[in-house]
Design a protein around this motif. Sequence first.
Motif, PDB file in Angstrom:
ATOM      1  N   GLN A 146       0.841  -1.191   0.000  1.00  0.00           N
ATOM      2  CA  GLN A 146       0.000   0.000   0.000  1.00  0.00           C
ATOM      3  C   GLN A 146       0.876   1.240   0.000  1.00  0.00           C
ATOM      4  OE1 GLN A 146      -2.944   0.103   3.130  1.00  0.00           O
ATOM      5  NE2 GLN A 146      -4.185   1.591   2.020  1.00  0.00           N
ATOM      6  N   ALA A 147       0.771   2.006  -1.059  1.00  0.00           N
ATOM      7  CA  ALA A 147       1.512   3.252  -1.176  1.00  0.00           C
ATOM      8  C   ALA A 147       0.679   4.380  -0.570  1.00  0.00           C
ATOM      9  CB  ALA A 147       1.813   3.543  -2.641  1.00  0.00           C
ATOM     10  N   PRO A 148       1.308   5.472  -0.174  1.00  0.00           N
ATOM     11  CA  PRO A 148       0.573   6.590   0.425  1.00  0.00           C
ATOM     12  C   PRO A 148      -0.542   7.082  -0.492  1.00  0.00           C
ATOM     13  CG  PRO A 148       2.911   6.886   0.746  1.00  0.00           C
ATOM     14  CD  PRO A 148       2.754   5.709  -0.186  1.00  0.00           C
ATOM     15  N   GLY A 149      -1.737   7.186   0.061  1.00  0.00           N
ATOM     16  CA  GLY A 149      -2.862   7.697  -0.701  1.00  0.00           C
ATOM     17  C   GLY A 149      -3.481   6.718  -1.673  1.00  0.00           C
ATOM     18  N   LYS A 150      -3.009   5.478  -1.656  1.00  0.00           N
ATOM     19  CA  LYS A 150      -3.532   4.473  -2.590  1.00  0.00           C
ATOM     20  C   LYS A 150      -4.107   3.289  -1.838  1.00  0.00           C
ATOM     21  CE  LYS A 150      -0.499   5.585  -6.473  1.00  0.00           C
ATOM     22  NZ  LYS A 150       0.424   5.024  -7.502  1.00  0.00           N
ATOM     23  N   GLU A 151      -4.893   2.499  -2.564  1.00  0.00           N
ATOM     24  CA  GLU A 151      -5.462   1.303  -1.956  1.00  0.00           C
ATOM     25  C   GLU A 151      -4.417   0.199  -1.885  1.00  0.00           C
ATOM     26  OE1 GLU A 151     -10.122   1.845  -3.372  1.00  0.00           O
ATOM     27  OE2 GLU A 151      -8.925   0.182  -4.122  1.00  0.00           O
ATOM     28  N   ARG A 152      -4.642  -0.736  -0.989  1.00  0.00           N
ATOM     29  CA  ARG A 152      -3.765  -1.890  -0.888  1.00  0.00           C
ATOM     30  C   ARG A 152      -3.905  -2.724  -2.155  1.00  0.00           C
ATOM     31  NH1 ARG A 152      -3.416  -4.929   4.818  1.00  0.00           N
ATOM     32  NH2 ARG A 152      -3.284  -2.726   5.317  1.00  0.00           N
ATOM     33  N   GLU A 153      -2.770  -3.148  -2.695  1.00  0.00           N
ATOM     34  CA  GLU A 153      -2.794  -3.908  -3.931  1.00  0.00           C
ATOM     35  C   GLU A 153      -2.023  -5.207  -3.810  1.00  0.00           C
ATOM     36  OE1 GLU A 153      -0.960  -1.834  -7.166  1.00  0.00           O
ATOM     37  OE2 GLU A 153       1.031  -1.885  -6.271  1.00  0.00           O
ATOM     38  N   PHE A 154      -2.435  -6.154  -4.621  1.00  0.00           N
ATOM     39  CA  PHE A 154      -1.799  -7.467  -4.651  1.00  0.00           C
ATOM     40  C   PHE A 154      -0.415  -7.374  -5.276  1.00  0.00           C
ATOM     41  CE2 PHE A 154      -1.297 -11.928  -5.089  1.00  0.00           C
ATOM     42  CZ  PHE A 154      -0.810 -12.170  -6.352  1.00  0.00           C
ATOM     43  N   VAL A 155       0.521  -8.133  -4.698  1.00  0.00           N
ATOM     44  CA  VAL A 155       1.865  -8.220  -5.247  1.00  0.00           C
ATOM     45  C   VAL A 155       2.164  -9.646  -5.724  1.00  0.00           C
ATOM     46  CG1 VAL A 155       4.328  -7.979  -4.770  1.00  0.00           C
ATOM     47  CG2 VAL A 155       2.698  -6.341  -3.780  1.00  0.00           C
ATOM     48  N   SER A 156       2.028 -10.595  -4.818  1.00  0.00           N
ATOM     49  CA  SER A 156       2.369 -11.969  -5.169  1.00  0.00           C
ATOM     50  C   SER A 156       1.761 -12.932  -4.163  1.00  0.00           C
ATOM     51  CB  SER A 156       3.892 -12.144  -5.206  1.00  0.00           C
ATOM     52  OG  SER A 156       4.247 -13.449  -5.622  1.00  0.00           O
ATOM     53  N   SER A 157       1.571 -14.174  -4.594  1.00  0.00           N
ATOM     54  CA  SER A 157       1.015 -15.187  -3.712  1.00  0.00           C
ATOM     55  C   SER A 157       1.605 -16.543  -4.043  1.00  0.00           C
ATOM     56  CB  SER A 157      -0.507 -15.233  -3.850  1.00  0.00           C
ATOM     57  OG  SER A 157      -1.075 -16.224  -3.024  1.00  0.00           O
ATOM     58  N   ILE A 158       1.613 -17.423  -3.049  1.00  0.00           N
ATOM     59  CA  ILE A 158       2.159 -18.761  -3.221  1.00  0.00           C
ATOM     60  C   ILE A 158       1.248 -19.762  -2.531  1.00  0.00           C
ATOM     61  CG2 ILE A 158       3.637 -18.563  -1.165  1.00  0.00           C
ATOM     62  CD1 ILE A 158       5.801 -20.125  -2.788  1.00  0.00           C
ATOM     63  N   SER A 159       1.079 -20.914  -3.136  1.00  0.00           N
ATOM     64  CA  SER A 159       0.207 -21.935  -2.579  1.00  0.00           C
ATOM     65  C   SER A 159       0.859 -22.634  -1.395  1.00  0.00           C
ATOM     66  CB  SER A 159      -0.138 -22.969  -3.660  1.00  0.00           C
ATOM     67  OG  SER A 159       1.051 -23.579  -4.142  1.00  0.00           O
ATOM     68  N   TRP A 160       0.091 -23.457  -0.742  1.00  0.00           N
ATOM     69  CA  TRP A 160       0.530 -24.131   0.476  1.00  0.00           C
ATOM     70  C   TRP A 160       1.858 -24.854   0.285  1.00  0.00           C
ATOM     71  CZ3 TRP A 160      -1.284 -29.681   1.470  1.00  0.00           C
ATOM     72  CH2 TRP A 160      -0.656 -30.195   2.599  1.00  0.00           C
ATOM     73  N   ARG A 161       1.980 -25.622  -0.768  1.00  0.00           N
ATOM     74  CA  ARG A 161       3.201 -26.400  -0.968  1.00  0.00           C
ATOM     75  C   ARG A 161       4.210 -25.693  -1.865  1.00  0.00           C
ATOM     76  NH1 ARG A 161       1.338 -32.756  -1.539  1.00  0.00           N
ATOM     77  NH2 ARG A 161       0.282 -32.898   0.478  1.00  0.00           N
ATOM     78  N   GLY A 162       3.860 -24.473  -2.260  1.00  0.00           N
ATOM     79  CA  GLY A 162       4.800 -23.706  -3.062  1.00  0.00           C
ATOM     80  C   GLY A 162       4.803 -24.033  -4.539  1.00  0.00           C
ATOM     81  N   GLY A 163       3.902 -24.895  -4.957  1.00  0.00           N
ATOM     82  CA  GLY A 163       3.908 -25.309  -6.342  1.00  0.00           C
ATOM     83  C   GLY A 163       3.248 -24.332  -7.292  1.00  0.00           C
ATOM     84  N   SER A 164       2.512 -23.402  -6.752  1.00  0.00           N
ATOM     85  CA  SER A 164       1.803 -22.423  -7.572  1.00  0.00           C
ATOM     86  C   SER A 164       2.098 -21.022  -7.067  1.00  0.00           C
ATOM     87  CB  SER A 164       0.293 -22.674  -7.518  1.00  0.00           C
ATOM     88  OG  SER A 164      -0.409 -21.687  -8.238  1.00  0.00           O
ATOM     89  N   THR A 165       2.470 -20.146  -7.985  1.00  0.00           N
ATOM     90  CA  THR A 165       2.745 -18.755  -7.623  1.00  0.00           C
ATOM     91  C   THR A 165       2.003 -17.827  -8.589  1.00  0.00           C
ATOM     92  OG1 THR A 165       4.751 -18.732  -8.972  1.00  0.00           O
ATOM     93  CG2 THR A 165       5.013 -19.262  -6.647  1.00  0.00           C
ATOM     94  N   ILE A 166       1.663 -16.669  -8.082  1.00  0.00           N
ATOM     95  CA  ILE A 166       0.980 -15.644  -8.876  1.00  0.00           C
ATOM     96  C   ILE A 166       1.690 -14.322  -8.638  1.00  0.00           C
ATOM     97  CG2 ILE A 166      -1.211 -14.491  -9.368  1.00  0.00           C
ATOM     98  CD1 ILE A 166      -2.650 -16.755  -7.966  1.00  0.00           C
ATOM     99  N   TYR A 167       1.792 -13.518  -9.692  1.00  0.00           N
ATOM    100  CA  TYR A 167       2.414 -12.204  -9.581  1.00  0.00           C
ATOM    101  C   TYR A 167       1.534 -11.141 -10.223  1.00  0.00           C
ATOM    102  CZ  TYR A 167       6.651 -14.758  -8.399  1.00  0.00           C
ATOM    103  OH  TYR A 167       7.568 -15.585  -7.795  1.00  0.00           O
ATOM    104  N   ALA A 168       1.588  -9.960  -9.645  1.00  0.00           N
ATOM    105  CA  ALA A 168       0.968  -8.816 -10.304  1.00  0.00           C
ATOM    106  C   ALA A 168       1.777  -8.490 -11.553  1.00  0.00           C
ATOM    107  CB  ALA A 168       0.941  -7.617  -9.362  1.00  0.00           C
ATOM    108  N   ASP A 169       1.124  -7.959 -12.550  1.00  0.00           N
ATOM    109  CA  ASP A 169       1.790  -7.673 -13.812  1.00  0.00           C
ATOM    110  C   ASP A 169       2.972  -6.721 -13.638  1.00  0.00           C
ATOM    111  OD1 ASP A 169      -1.263  -7.654 -15.823  1.00  0.00           O
ATOM    112  OD2 ASP A 169       0.009  -9.295 -15.124  1.00  0.00           O
TER     113      ASP A 169
END
Length: 121
Positions: free
Chosen positions: A38-61
């Motif tokens: 979350q940057a000043p004056g902005k909404e919280r945004e997604f950056v990255s996520s990882i699944s329980w076992r680490g086999g799946s990851t997602i990134y913001a563009d």
Amino acid sequence: VQLQASGGGLVQAGGSLTLSCAASRRTSSNNGMGWFRQAPGKEREFVSSISWRGGSTIYADNVRGRFAISRDNAKVYLQMNSLKPEDTAVYYCAVSRSSYASRDLSSYQYWGQGTLVTVSS
């Protein structure tokens, strides 16, 4: 329920930082984990996520190819390379309600206190 994020700081553009987040095992076992910012004056945004076992990851563009998420059981890491001034924000780690990686903020049930990353130009 405890999430402790660390590793933030001041870095010049083009530099690197690694964020860490330690979760109590009870809160993160079998759960996906993620990073938001979350940057000043902005909404919280997604950056990255990882699944329980680490086999799946997602990134913001806007971070794909520069950031890398990983985990070691109850700890999650965010390696940030080629940092830009627009990456300046408070970074939060979070534990998902499910075992999957997710970019949906509402799917996270536990949140850390945040760590500040400042990238100077």
